[in-house]
Design a protein around this motif. Structure first.
Motif, PDB file in Angstrom:
ATOM      1  N   LYS A 299      29.869  10.199  14.024  1.00  0.00           N
ATOM      2  CA  LYS A 299      29.376  11.306  15.070  1.00  0.00           C
ATOM      3  C   LYS A 299      29.361  10.758  16.421  1.00  0.00           C
ATOM      4  O   LYS A 299      29.141   9.437  16.521  1.00  0.00           O
TER       5      LYS A 299
ATOM      6  N   GLU B 271      18.530  20.702   2.667  1.00  0.00           N
ATOM      7  CA  GLU B 271      18.096  20.484   4.182  1.00  0.00           C
ATOM      8  C   GLU B 271      16.805  21.145   4.390  1.00  0.00           C
ATOM      9  O   GLU B 271      16.756  22.480   4.104  1.00  0.00           O
TER      10      GLU B 271
ATOM     11  N   GLU C 141      17.952  14.429  12.123  1.00  0.00           N
ATOM     12  CA  GLU C 141      18.212  14.839  13.450  1.00  0.00           C
ATOM     13  C   GLU C 141      16.661  15.648  14.119  1.00  0.00           C
ATOM     14  O   GLU C 141      16.178  16.267  13.389  1.00  0.00           O
TER      15      GLU C 141
HETATM   16  P1  AMP Z   1      23.865  16.944  12.636  1.00  0.00           P
HETATM   17  O1  AMP Z   1      24.557  17.476  13.797  1.00  0.00           O
HETATM   18  O2  AMP Z   1      23.549  15.632  12.693  1.00  0.00           O
HETATM   19  O3  AMP Z   1      22.551  17.845  12.590  1.00  0.00           O
HETATM   20  O4  AMP Z   1      24.739  17.437  11.123  1.00  0.00           O
HETATM   21  C1  AMP Z   1      24.953  18.680  10.916  1.00  0.00           C
HETATM   22  C2  AMP Z   1      25.160  18.792   9.761  1.00  0.00           C
HETATM   23  O5  AMP Z   1      26.411  18.140   9.134  1.00  0.00           O
HETATM   24  C3  AMP Z   1      23.960  18.597   8.609  1.00  0.00           C
HETATM   25  O6  AMP Z   1      23.185  19.608   8.676  1.00  0.00           O
HETATM   26  C4  AMP Z   1      24.404  18.428   7.574  1.00  0.00           C
HETATM   27  O7  AMP Z   1      24.684  19.318   6.734  1.00  0.00           O
HETATM   28  C5  AMP Z   1      25.642  17.560   7.624  1.00  0.00           C
HETATM   29  N1  AMP Z   1      25.324  16.039   7.793  1.00  0.00           N
HETATM   30  C6  AMP Z   1      25.319  15.320   9.066  1.00  0.00           C
HETATM   31  N2  AMP Z   1      25.040  14.016   8.961  1.00  0.00           N
HETATM   32  C7  AMP Z   1      25.268  14.012   7.411  1.00  0.00           C
HETATM   33  C8  AMP Z   1      25.098  12.672   6.646  1.00  0.00           C
HETATM   34  N3  AMP Z   1      24.836  11.618   7.168  1.00  0.00           N
HETATM   35  N4  AMP Z   1      25.178  12.978   5.157  1.00  0.00           N
HETATM   36  C9  AMP Z   1      25.568  14.214   4.910  1.00  0.00           C
HETATM   37  N5  AMP Z   1      25.745  15.289   5.647  1.00  0.00           N
HETATM   38  C10 AMP Z   1      25.308  15.354   6.841  1.00  0.00           C
END
Ligand code: AMP
Length: 395
Positions: A154, A199, A277
């Protein structure tokens, strides 16, 4: 019993003006609730006709980093808040020197930067997915050796709704990463892929006096990385909701949040919760509070930043919130005249409907089965998949 807090008075009083950095739907809903409490609002946002400006008393259409515009905001407002985190903290700290900015620039600095956020959470003993910082390609390979595949890479800033994220399942995915990624100033963050069960999220308020109050946890479904549905009360195994609330309250206290923090978490089958997050503001997964809690997250935000006692957060009804994106607009418009009274509509006033753009949301105030039955019958959204049904029905 109503608690009277033996604390100093509020920072500002009805009739005074709150300035908002950002004029999106979150700002709009803060304004709608803040007006009830007697405040005036001025928004700063690059778009002249943004959702916030339509309901604010005044609007400044300018980029956030325009010093003249920031000065106008500082002159017109008795207090300034922000409604999203992709604002340069140096703008906020410059404003802080002139006007009260209760949320502060520190919280913004941490929550807009995934690496600082993970480090702050880890330092506070809050569980997160294993991660490593990545600057060079060599760091990436070291990180992959440590964490293994699958993993998620990311960007540390600027990413939202899945933008700035690369899912790495195979060596081919790793080889296909754009080389430019490793030529930037900002580091990247590599996270272990978490095979989560669900989630969930908790929105917590913390006032300028340190009073902390959480809203009931929700379980969220995302589609294409954008929030699709929020179910409350959270269909989680026994004890998990309480655990999620305690974890979120610890986050709010340890980061000395003022205002709101939305804590998004992964719930694992083992019962473990990992914080994914944070958002230092009202959150899409808290929109249900408008219609299904005694106090909305937007009113609570205003209460927290001006220093009123926080409102009660009990659920008044179970509910299911569903987002209306650009692509749902046509079907929604067709259904509009026949929407039942317990389907509460919130429309953001955006002129242009684009795919994936949040145009509004509805909260179906009903028990889970009836709410889902209405949502499916409405045909506004593609039906729930078997996996999604399991997430909302199984505990
Ligand atoms: P974020 O922008 O970090 O909230 O990520 C967006 C979505 O990607 C999350 O709501 C998860 O569905 C997925 N995601 C993010 N990080 C992970 C991770 N380390 N493992 C699995 N799924 C992830």
């Amino acid at each position: 019993m109503i608690e009277t807090m033996n604390k100093p008075a509020t920072l500002i009083k009805p009739g005074q003006t709150i300035g908002i950095l950002g004029g999106g739907q979150l700002g709009r809903m803060v304004i709608l609730e803040g007006r009830k409490l007697g405040f005036h609002f001025i928004t700063l946002d690059p778009a002249a006709d943004c959702p916030g400006s339509q309901v604010a008393d005044q609007h400044i259409a300018a980029p956030y980093d325009d010093p003249v515009a920031a000065q106008r905001l500082a002159n017109a407002a008795d207090m300034i808040v922000y409604e999203f985190e992709n604002i340069d903290p140096t703008v906020v700290s410059a404003l802080e020197r002139q006007v009260h900015v209760p949320q502060g620039s520190r919280l913004l600095e941490i929550t807009r930067h995934r690496l600082l956020e993970k480090q702050a959470l880890t330092a506070a003993g809050i569980p997160v997915a294993p991660y490593v910082a990545v600057v060079t390609e060599a760091d990436l390979h070291r990180g992959l050796t440590e964490l293994g595949l699958p993993a998620v890479l990311k960007t540390t800033t600027g990413g939202y709704d899945g933008k700035g994220q690369w899912m790495l399942k195979t060596e081919q995915d790793v080889a296909a990463l754009p080389k430019e990624l490793f030529m930037q100033e900002q580091p990247l963050i590599l996270e272990k892929f978490i095979s989560f069960h669900k989630e969930c999220s908790v929105v917590v308020a913390r006032s300028i006096h340190g009073e902390v109050k959480a809203f009931p946890p929700s379980v969220n479904l995302h589609r294409h990385h954008i929030l699709h549905m929020t179910v409350t009360p959270a269909p989680l195994a026994e004890g998990m909701s309480d655990k999620a609330v305690r974890l979120a309250e610890r986050v709010a206290a340890s980061l000395e949040v003022v205002g709101l923090v939305a804590v998004e978490m992964f719930a694992l089958e083992s019962g473990e919760l990992l914080v994914n997050e944070l958002a230092p503001r009202p959150h899409n997964s808290g929109h249900y509070t408008f219609d299904a809690c005694l106090t909305s997250q937007f009113e609570q935000f205003v209460r927290a930043v001006i220093g009123l006692p926080l409102g009660p957060t009990e659920l008044t009804s179970p509910s299911v919130m569903v987002n209306i994106l650009g692509e749902h607009g046509e079907a929604f418009n067709q259904a509009y005249g026949t929407l039942p009274g317990n389907v509460k509509v919130h429309w953001y006033g955006k002129k242009e409907a684009k795919k994936g753009r949040k145009m509004g949301h509805v909260t179906v105030v009903d028990d889970l089965e009836s709410a889902i039955a209405w949502i499916e019958a409405s045909q506004i959204w593609p039906p729930l998949t078997e996996r999604e049904k399991k997430v909302i029905y199984d505990k």
